[in-house]
Design a protein around this motif. Structure first.
Motif, mmCIF file in Angstrom:
data_model
loop_
_atom_site.group_PDB
_atom_site.id
_atom_site.type_symbol
_atom_site.label_atom_id
_atom_site.label_comp_id
_atom_site.label_asym_id
_atom_site.label_seq_id
_atom_site.Cartn_x
_atom_site.Cartn_y
_atom_site.Cartn_z
ATOM 1 N N UNK A 170 6.855 3.700 -3.750
ATOM 2 C CA UNK A 170 6.344 5.072 -3.737
ATOM 3 C C UNK A 170 5.969 5.486 -5.152
ATOM 4 N N UNK A 171 6.886 5.275 -6.097
ATOM 5 C CA UNK A 171 6.620 5.659 -7.484
ATOM 6 C C UNK A 171 5.409 4.924 -8.048
ATOM 7 N N UNK A 172 5.317 3.634 -7.780
ATOM 8 C CA UNK A 172 4.185 2.846 -8.287
ATOM 9 C C UNK A 172 2.865 3.378 -7.756
ATOM 10 N N UNK A 173 2.838 3.699 -6.463
ATOM 11 C CA UNK A 173 1.607 4.215 -5.864
ATOM 12 C C UNK A 173 1.227 5.560 -6.484
ATOM 13 N N UNK A 174 2.183 6.465 -6.584
ATOM 14 C CA UNK A 174 1.891 7.800 -7.128
ATOM 15 C C UNK A 174 1.438 7.681 -8.581
ATOM 16 N N UNK A 175 2.095 6.812 -9.348
ATOM 17 C CA UNK A 175 1.693 6.630 -10.743
ATOM 18 C C UNK A 175 0.287 6.034 -10.831
ATOM 19 N N UNK A 176 -0.039 5.105 -9.940
ATOM 20 C CA UNK A 176 -1.373 4.504 -9.932
ATOM 21 C C UNK A 176 -2.450 5.522 -9.556
ATOM 22 N N UNK A 221 0.762 12.128 2.752
ATOM 23 C CA UNK A 221 -0.069 11.400 3.711
ATOM 24 C C UNK A 221 -0.674 10.146 3.072
ATOM 25 N N UNK A 222 -1.140 10.258 1.846
ATOM 26 C CA UNK A 222 -1.691 9.096 1.144
ATOM 27 C C UNK A 222 -0.626 8.013 0.962
ATOM 28 N N UNK A 223 0.584 8.436 0.619
ATOM 29 C CA UNK A 223 1.689 7.486 0.442
ATOM 30 C C UNK A 223 2.015 6.817 1.775
ATOM 31 N N UNK A 224 2.054 7.620 2.813
ATOM 32 C CA UNK A 224 2.327 7.124 4.169
ATOM 33 C C UNK A 224 1.318 6.047 4.573
ATOM 34 N N UNK A 225 0.050 6.297 4.324
ATOM 35 C CA UNK A 225 -1.005 5.342 4.670
ATOM 36 C C UNK A 225 -0.871 4.085 3.819
ATOM 37 N N UNK A 226 -0.653 4.258 2.530
ATOM 38 C CA UNK A 226 -0.541 3.111 1.630
ATOM 39 C C UNK A 226 0.622 2.194 2.025
ATOM 40 N N UNK A 227 1.780 2.786 2.286
ATOM 41 C CA UNK A 227 2.959 1.980 2.620
ATOM 42 C C UNK A 227 2.993 1.566 4.090
ATOM 43 N N UNK A 228 2.121 2.161 4.893
ATOM 44 C CA UNK A 228 2.063 1.871 6.324
ATOM 45 C C UNK A 228 3.409 2.110 7.000
ATOM 46 N N UNK A 229 3.945 3.314 6.741
ATOM 47 C CA UNK A 229 5.213 3.722 7.356
ATOM 48 C C UNK A 229 5.056 5.104 7.979
ATOM 49 N N UNK A 230 6.046 5.500 8.740
ATOM 50 C CA UNK A 230 5.974 6.767 9.455
ATOM 51 C C UNK A 230 6.175 7.966 8.523
ATOM 52 N N UNK A 231 5.735 9.114 9.001
ATOM 53 C CA UNK A 231 5.899 10.365 8.254
ATOM 54 C C UNK A 231 7.370 10.639 7.938
ATOM 55 N N UNK A 232 8.287 10.534 8.918
ATOM 56 C CA UNK A 232 9.701 10.788 8.605
ATOM 57 C C UNK A 232 10.261 9.848 7.523
ATOM 58 N N UNK A 233 9.772 8.617 7.496
ATOM 59 C CA UNK A 233 10.222 7.681 6.465
ATOM 60 C C UNK A 233 9.803 8.165 5.081
ATOM 61 N N UNK A 244 4.546 14.506 -7.206
ATOM 62 C CA UNK A 244 4.217 14.239 -8.610
ATOM 63 C C UNK A 244 5.379 13.529 -9.288
ATOM 64 N N UNK A 245 5.057 12.522 -10.109
ATOM 65 C CA UNK A 245 6.108 11.824 -10.846
ATOM 66 C C UNK A 245 6.581 12.681 -12.014
ATOM 67 N N UNK A 246 7.824 12.481 -12.388
ATOM 68 C CA UNK A 246 8.409 13.199 -13.520
ATOM 69 C C UNK A 246 8.443 12.291 -14.746
ATOM 70 N N UNK A 247 8.840 12.863 -15.854
ATOM 71 C CA UNK A 247 8.990 12.090 -17.087
ATOM 72 C C UNK A 247 10.017 10.976 -16.882
#
Length: 143
Positions: free
Chosen positions: A42-48, A56-68, A97-100
């Motif tokens: 998740x962190x890698x995707x958001x940072x990229x 929703x973008x994370x969900x699609x990228x990881x191909x997992x359910x919304x609750x996950x 959003x990623x933090x410091x």
């Protein structure tokens, strides 16, 4: 206990064994930072994505359910790796959003990733590694 050679030439089994071992090694490194394998993805995707992405973008990228994704983001928020807020332009979207802290951890994790890559390159050599990457890419496309 012996497997009696049952899986000696089973490509799928071998790929799974390698995947499991790589995940176990990664989890050991991630645990030092209070993270799991899935959380790091998740962190890698958001940072990229420049430091922010919708759930929703994370969900699609990881191909997992919304609750996950909700659970992963919630745990990352509690640990201080991300913040989230409702998208003002589309209230159905939640922006992550990623933090410091996440950015600093990324540097440490990248060093560990490079160490693993060097170990693999030493075991295989550059040309064999490139061949393996090509073949695995083809298998991934077929499946």
């Amino acid at each position: 206990m012996s497997d009696c050679g049952l899986h000696a030439d089973d490509l799928g089994y071998l790929i799974k064994q390698i995947s499991d071992k790589m995940r176990a090694n990664a989890d050991a490194v991630f645990r030092k930072h209070g993270l799991t394998y899935s959380q790091v993805h998740v962190l890698s995707f958001v940072q990229a994505c420049g430091g922010s992405a919708t759930q929703k973008e994370i969900e699609i990228y990881l191909d997992v359910s919304h609750p996950t994704i909700v659970g992963l983001v919630s745990r990352l928020e509690k640990s201080g790796f991300v913040t989230s807020h409702v998208d003002e332009n589309n209230r159905r979207n939640k922006i992550v959003c990623v933090t410091k802290k996440a950015q600093q951890t990324r540097e440490s994790l990248e060093i560990e990733r490079q160490k693993t890559e060097r170990r693999l390159e030493q075991a295989l050599g550059q040309q064999e590694r490139e061949q393996l990457m090509h073949l695995l890419g083809r298998l991934s496309q077929i499946l």
